[in-house]
Design a protein around this motif. Structure first.
Motif, PDB file in Angstrom:
ATOM      1  N   ASP A 122       0.834  -1.208   0.000  1.00 31.30           N
ATOM      2  CA  ASP A 122       0.000   0.000   0.000  1.00 31.30           C
ATOM      3  C   ASP A 122       0.866   1.253   0.000  1.00 31.30           C
ATOM      4  O   ASP A 122       0.556   2.247   0.655  1.00 31.30           O
ATOM      5  CB  ASP A 122      -0.950  -0.007   1.200  1.00 31.30           C
ATOM      6  CG  ASP A 122      -2.108   0.979   1.035  1.00 31.30           C
ATOM      7  OD1 ASP A 122      -2.331   1.441  -0.092  1.00 31.30           O
ATOM      8  OD2 ASP A 122      -2.778   1.290   2.035  1.00 31.30           O
ATOM      9  N   GLY A 123       1.986   1.183  -0.728  1.00 31.48           N
ATOM     10  CA  GLY A 123       2.885   2.321  -0.856  1.00 31.48           C
ATOM     11  C   GLY A 123       3.938   2.429   0.227  1.00 31.48           C
ATOM     12  O   GLY A 123       4.922   3.156   0.065  1.00 31.48           O
ATOM     13  N   ASN A 147      -0.273   6.119   4.075  1.00 30.50           N
ATOM     14  CA  ASN A 147      -0.739   5.392   2.899  1.00 30.50           C
ATOM     15  C   ASN A 147      -1.786   6.193   2.132  1.00 30.50           C
ATOM     16  O   ASN A 147      -2.912   5.748   1.889  1.00 30.50           O
ATOM     17  CB  ASN A 147      -1.257   4.005   3.276  1.00 30.50           C
ATOM     18  CG  ASN A 147      -2.385   4.051   4.288  1.00 30.50           C
ATOM     19  OD1 ASN A 147      -2.541   5.028   5.022  1.00 30.50           O
ATOM     20  ND2 ASN A 147      -3.175   2.997   4.331  1.00 30.50           N
ATOM     21  N   HIS A 158       2.018   7.187  -1.401  1.00 33.76           N
ATOM     22  CA  HIS A 158       1.474   6.950  -2.734  1.00 33.76           C
ATOM     23  C   HIS A 158       1.988   7.962  -3.756  1.00 33.76           C
ATOM     24  O   HIS A 158       2.048   7.661  -4.947  1.00 33.76           O
ATOM     25  CB  HIS A 158      -0.057   6.987  -2.699  1.00 33.76           C
ATOM     26  CG  HIS A 158      -0.658   5.801  -2.016  1.00 33.76           C
ATOM     27  ND1 HIS A 158      -2.011   5.575  -2.010  1.00 33.76           N
ATOM     28  CD2 HIS A 158      -0.112   4.776  -1.319  1.00 33.76           C
ATOM     29  CE1 HIS A 158      -2.268   4.472  -1.327  1.00 33.76           C
ATOM     30  NE2 HIS A 158      -1.126   3.972  -0.904  1.00 33.76           N
ATOM     31  N   ARG A 196       5.875   6.821  -5.251  1.00 34.33           N
ATOM     32  CA  ARG A 196       6.135   5.497  -5.804  1.00 34.33           C
ATOM     33  C   ARG A 196       7.139   5.485  -6.947  1.00 34.33           C
ATOM     34  O   ARG A 196       7.803   4.486  -7.190  1.00 34.33           O
ATOM     35  CB  ARG A 196       4.820   4.869  -6.268  1.00 34.33           C
ATOM     36  CG  ARG A 196       3.948   4.396  -5.124  1.00 34.33           C
ATOM     37  CD  ARG A 196       2.597   3.955  -5.610  1.00 34.33           C
ATOM     38  NE  ARG A 196       1.870   3.226  -4.573  1.00 34.33           N
ATOM     39  CZ  ARG A 196       0.573   2.970  -4.617  1.00 34.33           C
ATOM     40  NH1 ARG A 196      -0.145   3.394  -5.647  1.00 34.33           N
ATOM     41  NH2 ARG A 196      -0.021   2.298  -3.648  1.00 34.33           N
TER      42      ARG A 196
END
Length: 317
Positions: free
Chosen positions: A70-71, A226, A294, A297
Motif C-alpha cells: 500500500d505504498g 498510505n 502513494h 512510488r
C-alpha cells in the motif's frame, strides 16, 4: 505528524534521542561552520546535484531490499538478537521505533514509563517498552524505549507488522529510499549540503516547501502515510476548483476525522518532482498538508537529519 511531551536522552547512550509517538494507521524532518560545530561534516564533499548521491559509490552501512505494501516500506529488522521481525519504515513517526503488541508478547519486552504523544489533533498517554537492541545492516541502536500498542487491530494481514523504524533510527546519516527499485540505503560518508543543488531545508521534521499550482505552501513528508496527498480544505479551495466527494474518515491514532476525496487538477511541485493528477484527501479538521507514500512510488527520497535537508528525485530507470 506528532509530538510528545517526554524528552528522554540520546538513544545511542540508552534512550530515544527524541520523543516517541503512537503511529496513526491511515495516513494506517557560515552554514557549514555551524554543521562542523554541531559535530557533523561529511567525510568528503558531496559534489554535484543531490540526486546523484542516491547511487554514489562509497561506504554504505545499510543496503537492503524492502517490500512495498500500500505504498509503504516493510523490511526485516533484528530485535534483541532474537531473530528478525517485520518492521515498517515511517519518517512521519518521531523517536527511534515503535513496538506492536505482538512483538511485546513474543519477546516479553519489559514495560517502560508512560509517554505523552500527539497525532496532530489530540494528545494522550501511551505505554512504552524497553528494547535491548535493534539492528539493520551495519547499524545497531541499543537500549531503545519504544511506544507500544496494537497497531494491527485495523490492518489487513498483508499490511501487518511487528514494529516501526521511526525517523531517529536514521538521524546520524544519509537515508536513501529508492521506491522504484525497492531498496533502502544508509550511509555516513556523504551528506546533503546547504549549498547543494536540489536540496530542501526543514526546521521541523519533515516540513518542506512545496508549490501547489501557483500557491507556495509547506507540507509534511511522511513515508508512512498510505495516501498520496492530504490538504486542508482552505488550501484545497485556494488552488483547485475540482469537486470534493464524501469519503471514509481519515484514521489517526486517537480517533477519526471527516474528510473528502478529490483529484488535484493542478501540479504539485516539490524538490525535483512535478506530480500531476494526484488523488487528494481534503479535510477542514486536519491542520497541515501531507505528502504520503502513494505520491512517492516513482521517486527516490534522500533525507539527512544532520544538515536538516531532504531531496526528492525522479527515478532513473
Amino acid at each position: 505528524m506528532d509530538s510528545t511531551a517526554a524528552t528522554p536522552p540520546d538513544h545511542r547512550t540508552g534512550n530515544p534521542a527524541a520523543p516517541t509517538r503512537a503511529r496513526h494507521h491511515w495516513l494506517s524532518a557560515g552554514a557549514m561552520g555551524l554543521l562542523c560545530l554541531s559535530g557533523w561534516a561529511p567525510a568528503a564533499p558531496s559534489p554535484g546535484p543531490a540526486c546523484a548521491l542516491a547511487t554514489a559509490p562509497g561506504e554504505t552501512l545499510i543496503d537492503v531490499p524492502f517490500e512495498g505494501v500500500d505504498g509503504r516500506i516493510y523490511l526485516q529488522v533484528q530485535v534483541n538478537d532474537a531473530g528478525t521481525f517485520r518492521f515498517a519504515v515511517d519518517t512521519g513517526a518521531s523517536g527511534v521505533a515503535r513496538a506492536d503488541a505482538r512483538l511485546v508478547r513474543a519477546l516479553h519486552l519489559p514495560s517502560g514509563d508512560i509517554a505523552a504523544h500527539s497525532d496532530g489533533m489530540r494528545t494522550a498517554d501511551a505505554a512504552t517498552v524497553r528494547v535491548d537492541s535493534l539492528a539493520l545492516g551495519d547499524v545497531r541502536r541499543q537500549r531503545v524505549v519504544a511506544i507500544t500498542r496494537d497497531y494491527n487491530a485495523r490492518q489487513s494481514a498483508a499490511a501487518a507488522f511487528d514494529g516501526i523504524l521511526a525517523r531517529d533510527f536514521f538521524d546520524d546519516g544519509l537515508l536513501v529510499l529508492d521506491f522504484p527499485r525497492k531498496r533502502l540505503r544508509f550511509r555516513r560518508d556523504l551528506g546533503l549540503l546547504p549549498e547543494q543543488p536540489g536540496t530542501l531545508a526543514y526546521t521541523r521534521a519533515f516540513r518542506i516547501p512545496v508549490q501547489v499550482g501557483t500557491v507556495a505552501a509547506e507540507a509534511q513528508l511522511d513515508t508512512g502515510a498510505n495516501v498520496a496527498l492530504v490538504l486542508p480544505t482552505a488550501l484545497y479551495t485556494q488552488v483547485s476548483s475540482g469537486a470534493v466527494t464524501p469519503d471514509d474518515p481519515l484514521t489517526l491514532t486517537h480517533g477519526r476525522i471527516e474528510s473528502g476525496r478529490a483529484r488535484l487538477d493542478v501540479p504539485l511541485r516539490v524538490g525535483g518532482l512535478t506530480l500531476h493528477g494526484l488523488d487528494v484527501r481534503v479535510s477542514d479538521r486536519y491542520p497541515e498538508a501531507v505528502i504520503g507514500a502513494h505520491a512517492l512510488r516513482e521517486s527516490v527520497v534522500l533525507i539527512d537529519a544532520r544538515s536538516k535537508r531532504v531531496a526528492l528525485c525522479p527515478a532513473q530507470r
